[in-house]
Design a protein around this motif. Structure first.
Motif, mmCIF file in Angstrom:
data_model
loop_
_atom_site.group_PDB
_atom_site.id
_atom_site.type_symbol
_atom_site.label_atom_id
_atom_site.label_comp_id
_atom_site.label_asym_id
_atom_site.label_seq_id
_atom_site.Cartn_x
_atom_site.Cartn_y
_atom_site.Cartn_z
ATOM 1 N N MET A 1 -20.383 6.491 11.482
ATOM 2 C CA MET A 1 -21.374 6.223 12.500
ATOM 3 C C MET A 1 -21.255 4.817 13.096
ATOM 4 O O MET A 1 -21.414 4.633 14.273
ATOM 5 N N GLU A 2 -21.013 3.792 12.247
ATOM 6 C CA GLU A 2 -21.162 2.454 12.787
ATOM 7 C C GLU A 2 -20.243 1.405 12.175
ATOM 8 O O GLU A 2 -19.876 0.465 12.849
ATOM 9 N N GLY B 1 -1.932 -0.942 19.594
ATOM 10 C CA GLY B 1 -1.788 -2.344 19.923
ATOM 11 C C GLY B 1 -1.806 -2.561 21.426
ATOM 12 O O GLY B 1 -1.328 -1.722 22.180
ATOM 13 N N MET B 2 -2.373 -3.679 21.858
ATOM 14 C CA MET B 2 -2.466 -3.984 23.295
ATOM 15 C C MET B 2 -2.975 -5.415 23.456
ATOM 16 O O MET B 2 -3.311 -6.082 22.488
ATOM 17 N N VAL B 3 -3.038 -5.845 24.698
ATOM 18 C CA VAL B 3 -3.654 -7.141 25.009
ATOM 19 C C VAL B 3 -5.051 -6.864 25.560
ATOM 20 O O VAL B 3 -5.205 -6.053 26.487
ATOM 21 N N MET B 4 -6.045 -7.497 24.989
ATOM 22 C CA MET B 4 -7.424 -7.284 25.450
ATOM 23 C C MET B 4 -8.312 -8.427 24.983
ATOM 24 O O MET B 4 -7.928 -9.235 24.137
ATOM 25 N N SER B 5 -9.512 -8.465 25.544
ATOM 26 C CA SER B 5 -10.464 -9.522 25.216
ATOM 27 C C SER B 5 -11.371 -9.080 24.064
ATOM 28 O O SER B 5 -11.775 -7.922 23.993
ATOM 29 N N PHE B 6 -11.635 -10.007 23.160
ATOM 30 C CA PHE B 6 -12.535 -9.761 22.027
ATOM 31 C C PHE B 6 -13.667 -10.775 22.030
ATOM 32 O O PHE B 6 -13.456 -11.936 22.396
ATOM 33 N N HIS B 7 -14.826 -10.350 21.557
ATOM 34 C CA HIS B 7 -15.866 -11.306 21.188
ATOM 35 C C HIS B 7 -15.499 -11.918 19.838
ATOM 36 O O HIS B 7 -14.897 -11.249 19.003
ATOM 37 N N ILE B 8 -15.869 -13.178 19.654
ATOM 38 C CA ILE B 8 -15.637 -13.847 18.370
ATOM 39 C C ILE B 8 -16.998 -14.076 17.718
ATOM 40 O O ILE B 8 -17.852 -14.763 18.293
ATOM 41 N N ARG C 1 -16.603 -2.634 16.078
ATOM 42 C CA ARG C 1 -17.197 -2.349 17.381
ATOM 43 C C ARG C 1 -18.422 -3.211 17.594
ATOM 44 O O ARG C 1 -19.155 -3.529 16.684
ATOM 45 N N HIS C 2 -18.633 -3.589 18.852
ATOM 46 C CA HIS C 2 -19.773 -4.426 19.219
ATOM 47 C C HIS C 2 -20.235 -3.897 20.572
ATOM 48 O O HIS C 2 -19.775 -4.347 21.611
ATOM 49 N N GLY C 3 -21.100 -2.879 20.527
ATOM 50 C CA GLY C 3 -21.457 -2.212 21.769
ATOM 51 C C GLY C 3 -20.214 -1.581 22.378
ATOM 52 O O GLY C 3 -19.476 -0.872 21.712
ATOM 53 N N GLU C 4 -19.963 -1.863 23.651
ATOM 54 C CA GLU C 4 -18.801 -1.315 24.347
ATOM 55 C C GLU C 4 -17.522 -2.045 23.972
ATOM 56 O O GLU C 4 -16.427 -1.551 24.212
#
Ligand code: CU
Length: 110
Positions: A32-33, A67-74, A95-98
């Protein structure tokens, strides 16, 4: 002494039963989460004020991502000074929301 052994074995079997239920609910809540994944990541760029970083990350099978290039929250408790452009890190993300959020980071082991 016999009474104590009997009590212990009753407690043990009660714990076994409880444990079985615990495993089921833990598995369920993971679906679930709480799915998270640890992989390598190369830092492309970082925004220390927004606490985001553009990473080239390895596969994240638990999150269903290649694998890919993408933005993450820290996450707030992660040392953002590790995220220098060009740095090679091992990161744990969830996961953090979307979006996805890095919840642990360390310099990649050689
Ligand atoms: Cu990705």
């Amino acid at each position: 002494m016999i009474d104590i052994l009997l009590a212990l074995s009753l407690m043990a079997s009660a714990q076994d039963m409880h444990h079985g239920h615990g495993d089921m609910s833990a598995e369920h809540s993971m679906d679930m989460e709480a799915a998270q994944s640890t992989t390598f990541a190369d830092v492309r760029s970082v925004d220390t004020e927004a606490r985001t970083a553009l990473l080239r990350h390895g596969p994240l099978p638990e999150l269903g991502m290649m694998g890919m290039v993408m933005s993450f929250h820290i996450a707030e408790d992660v040392d953002i000074t590790l995220f220098e452009p060009g740095a090679a890190l091992t990161v744990t993300v969830t996961r953090h929301g979307e979006d996805l959020m890095v919840i642990a980071a360390a310099p990649e082991a050689d």
